[in-house]
Design a protein around this motif. Sequence first.
Motif: not given
Length: 112
Positions: A20, A22, A31, A34, A51, A60-62
């Motif tokens: 995870t 950010e 957009y 990632l 995203i 925040t991205a995973e």
Amino acid sequence: MSISTPEKPTFIDCTEISITLEFKAQSEAAYYELSWKQHGQNWDDATKLRIGATSDDTITAEAADLLPATPYYLRVTAIDSSGFQSDPSPELIVDTEGVSCAPKSKSCCVIQ
């Protein structure tokens, strides 16, 4: 027209199979993408996650479905509403946790 290069993502957390992170949002981005890859893999073969932009200051991205105890390189690209892409952000390098039978304790390694 050009779009600004995103800053290097910031490490938040990881497990054996996910990382995870950010990064700062950009006002001109429609957009983000990632991308992540394993050490030695070409960026053309990297996994990509689209995203959507938000009104938040940070996103925040995973990265998920990863292999345990494996180093991953992650970066973010911003894309505007016309489809113009920024240069990729600097890479964040993180080792996912190793599988263990011992009680849980975080063992991620972040390489700055």
